[in-house]
Design a protein around this motif. Structure first.
Motif, short mmCIF file in Angstrom:
data_model
loop_
_atom_site.label_atom_id
_atom_site.label_comp_id
_atom_site.label_asym_id
_atom_site.label_seq_id
_atom_site.Cartn_x
_atom_site.Cartn_y
_atom_site.Cartn_z
N TRP A 56 0.83 -1.21 0.00
CA TRP A 56 0.00 0.00 0.00
C TRP A 56 0.86 1.25 0.00
O TRP A 56 0.64 2.17 -0.80
N SER A 57 1.85 1.31 0.90
CA SER A 57 2.67 2.52 0.99
C SER A 57 3.50 2.72 -0.28
O SER A 57 3.73 3.86 -0.70
N GLN A 58 3.94 1.63 -0.89
CA GLN A 58 4.70 1.75 -2.14
C GLN A 58 3.86 2.40 -3.23
O GLN A 58 4.39 3.11 -4.09
N SER A 59 2.55 2.16 -3.21
CA SER A 59 1.68 2.71 -4.24
C SER A 59 1.21 4.12 -3.92
O SER A 59 0.69 4.81 -4.80
N ARG A 60 1.41 4.58 -2.67
CA ARG A 60 0.82 5.86 -2.25
C ARG A 60 1.84 6.92 -1.85
O ARG A 60 1.68 8.11 -2.16
N GLN A 254 -15.84 -14.56 9.24
CA GLN A 254 -16.43 -14.97 10.51
C GLN A 254 -17.35 -13.89 11.07
O GLN A 254 -18.39 -14.19 11.67
N GLY A 255 -16.98 -12.64 10.86
CA GLY A 255 -17.83 -11.54 11.33
C GLY A 255 -19.21 -11.58 10.71
O GLY A 255 -20.22 -11.37 11.39
N PHE A 256 -19.27 -11.87 9.41
CA PHE A 256 -20.56 -11.96 8.75
C PHE A 256 -21.35 -13.19 9.21
O PHE A 256 -22.59 -13.19 9.15
N LYS A 257 -20.66 -14.20 9.68
CA LYS A 257 -21.36 -15.40 10.16
C LYS A 257 -21.91 -15.22 11.58
O LYS A 257 -22.87 -15.89 11.95
N ILE A 258 -21.31 -14.32 12.36
CA ILE A 258 -21.77 -14.16 13.73
C ILE A 258 -22.70 -12.97 13.91
O ILE A 258 -23.27 -12.79 14.99
N VAL A 259 -22.89 -12.14 12.88
CA VAL A 259 -23.84 -11.05 13.01
C VAL A 259 -25.25 -11.61 12.92
O VAL A 259 -25.53 -12.52 12.14
N THR A 260 -26.15 -11.08 13.73
CA THR A 260 -27.51 -11.57 13.76
C THR A 260 -28.32 -11.04 12.59
O THR A 260 -27.91 -10.08 11.92
N ASN A 261 -29.46 -11.64 12.33
CA ASN A 261 -30.35 -11.15 11.27
C ASN A 261 -30.75 -9.71 11.57
O ASN A 261 -31.15 -9.37 12.69
N GLY A 262 -30.64 -8.85 10.57
CA GLY A 262 -30.95 -7.44 10.75
C GLY A 262 -29.87 -6.65 11.43
O GLY A 262 -30.07 -5.47 11.76
N GLY A 263 -28.70 -7.26 11.64
CA GLY A 263 -27.60 -6.59 12.33
C GLY A 263 -26.82 -5.65 11.42
O GLY A 263 -27.16 -5.45 10.25
N ARG A 264 -25.76 -5.09 12.00
CA ARG A 264 -24.92 -4.12 11.29
C ARG A 264 -23.48 -4.58 11.32
O ARG A 264 -22.98 -5.02 12.36
N VAL A 265 -22.80 -4.46 10.17
CA VAL A 265 -21.37 -4.72 10.08
C VAL A 265 -20.70 -3.44 9.61
O VAL A 265 -20.92 -2.99 8.48
N SER A 266 -19.90 -2.82 10.48
CA SER A 266 -19.17 -1.60 10.14
C SER A 266 -17.70 -1.96 9.99
O SER A 266 -17.09 -2.49 10.92
N ILE A 267 -17.14 -1.65 8.82
CA ILE A 267 -15.78 -2.10 8.48
C ILE A 267 -14.85 -0.90 8.38
O ILE A 267 -14.98 -0.06 7.48
N LEU A 268 -13.90 -0.83 9.31
CA LEU A 268 -12.86 0.20 9.26
C LEU A 268 -11.57 -0.36 8.68
O LEU A 268 -10.75 0.37 8.13
N SER A 269 -11.36 -1.66 8.80
CA SER A 269 -10.10 -2.29 8.39
C SER A 269 -9.88 -2.16 6.89
O SER A 269 -10.81 -1.93 6.11
N LEU A 270 -8.63 -2.35 6.50
CA LEU A 270 -8.23 -2.22 5.09
C LEU A 270 -7.58 -3.53 4.63
O LEU A 270 -6.35 -3.65 4.65
N PRO A 271 -8.37 -4.52 4.22
CA PRO A 271 -7.77 -5.76 3.71
C PRO A 271 -6.87 -5.47 2.52
O PRO A 271 -7.20 -4.63 1.67
N VAL A 272 -5.74 -6.16 2.46
CA VAL A 272 -4.78 -5.88 1.39
C VAL A 272 -5.10 -6.65 0.11
O VAL A 272 -4.47 -6.43 -0.92
N LYS A 273 -6.09 -7.55 0.17
CA LYS A 273 -6.48 -8.29 -1.02
C LYS A 273 -7.97 -8.58 -0.96
O LYS A 273 -8.60 -8.43 0.10
#
Length: 348
Positions: A56-60, A254-273
């Motif tokens: 990431w840093s090499q590209s930015r 795993q996060g999507f598997k443990i969230v309940t029906n009607g729940g919220r997933v907020s993603i701050l992380s930056l997966p590299v792929k």
């Protein structure tokens, strides 16, 4: 004004691993800018990316330049057109420099400006004795706030934005990834009235930090299946809110598997792929809301952070685990790379 026109600064000096402490010019300011004497500056995960010189840093990033973007300090000088800041003010700064012209800015959504430049990434930063910034980016701190605590408001804003992007009071929250911002997210969720705050990480040191910030349960995937563990803790329902801070593909799934029906997933992380998830079963059929979180709402999130700190709702002593002089920055980066710290604060 200065005995010398030079200052000490941590410079990303080349396109490779590491950085150097060098003497560089004290920055000049324009009519709409402010010169700040830095009193404390903290190391961010982004700084570690730059330090280790990953993909990431090499590209930015374009060395050589001064990096770092989390800080607090005292205003030393203001430009001729500056009206909102005075010499002697204690300040921190919003690190996103926005254009005010794109459709997002025109709608007041400055945190997702299409032309954003980030201090210490795209411009010279604050790992130095002085930093120059646009006056509109300045956030005034109460003079009673310790400089060390004031320096971590910017990353705390990321945690606040992630957690408070929806309701959490009386709900169950799982924070996946307990790096410094994840640990702060645990504290924010607890302060906001979450009934259950589950911290998930592979690092026992940081799980202990999460406990100190109020986690009601901690899970190490090395010891147990996190999906089953969360289901056991929630009577088989899953959690209402996922705060994804890890960036690890397996953890995100795993996060999507443990969230309940009607729940919220907020993603701050930056997966590299790219990350593979079961959209049909884990998002669509569950009716899940998925949010990408970037930066802080300008300046709504800053008001929330300031309020939490003023009310004593965030234990900054538990968050800041190491304070070092600027010249010992290599030790600070080593702690961050090994995951044996919370926030590391450098003192110029």
């Amino acid at each position: 004004m200065f005995l010398t026109d030079k200052m000490r600064a941590i410079v990303k000096h080349h396109a490779g691993f590491g950085a150097k402490l060098e003497m560089v010019d004290i920055p000049e300011i324009g009519e709409n800018e402010v010169l700040i004497k830095v009193k404390a500056t903290s190391i961010c995960g982004t700084d570690v990316h730059i330090y280790t010189w990953d993909e990431w840093s090499q590209s930015r990033v374009k060395p050589p330049y001064v990096f770092g973007h989390e800080f607090s300090g005292v205003v030393e000088k203001i430009g001729s057109a500056v009206l909102n800041v005075s010499v002697g003010d204690h300040v921190s700064a919003e690190t996103h420099i926005v254009c005010h012209r794109c459709p997002q800015c025109l709608k007041g959504q400055y945190h997702i400006c299409k032309e954003t430049k980030i201090i210490g990434v795209d411009t010279n930063g604050c790992f130095a004795e002085y930093v120059a910034l646009p006056a509109e980016n300045i956030w005034k701190n109460h003079k009673s706030m310790p400089f060390e605590a004031a320096s971590i408001q910017e990353p705390m804003g990321n945690a606040v934005h992630t957690v408070l992007a929806g309701d959490v009071a009386g709900l169950s929250v799982a924070v996946i990834g307990c790096g410094p911002i994840g640990v702060m997210a645990v504290g924010v969720a607890k302060a906001a009235g979450a009934a259950q705050v589950i911290a998930i990480d592979l690092n026992e040191y940081r799980l202990n930090l999460a406990k100190n910030l109020g986690a009601t349960a901690v899970i190490n995937p090395k010891d147990t299946d996190p999906v089953q563990a969360v289901l056991d803790l929630t009577d088989g329902n899953g959690v209402d809110v996922i705060c994804e801070m890890s960036g690890h593909p397996a953890a995100i799934d795993q996060g999507f598997k443990i969230v309940t029906n009607g729940g919220r997933v907020s993603i701050l992380s930056l997966p590299v792929k790219p990350v593979e998830i079961d959209i049909t079963n884990d998002i669509v059929f569950k009716g899940v809301t998925v949010q990408g979180i970037t930066g802080r709402k300008m300046f709504e999130t800053w008001q929330q952070v300031s309020g939490l700190l003023k009310a004593g709702q965030m234990n900054t002593d538990a968050i800041i685990t190491h304070t070092l002089p600027l010249e010992e920055f290599e030790k600070g980066f080593d702690l961050m790379m090994k995951g044996q710290c919370g926030k590391v604060v450098l003192l110029p």
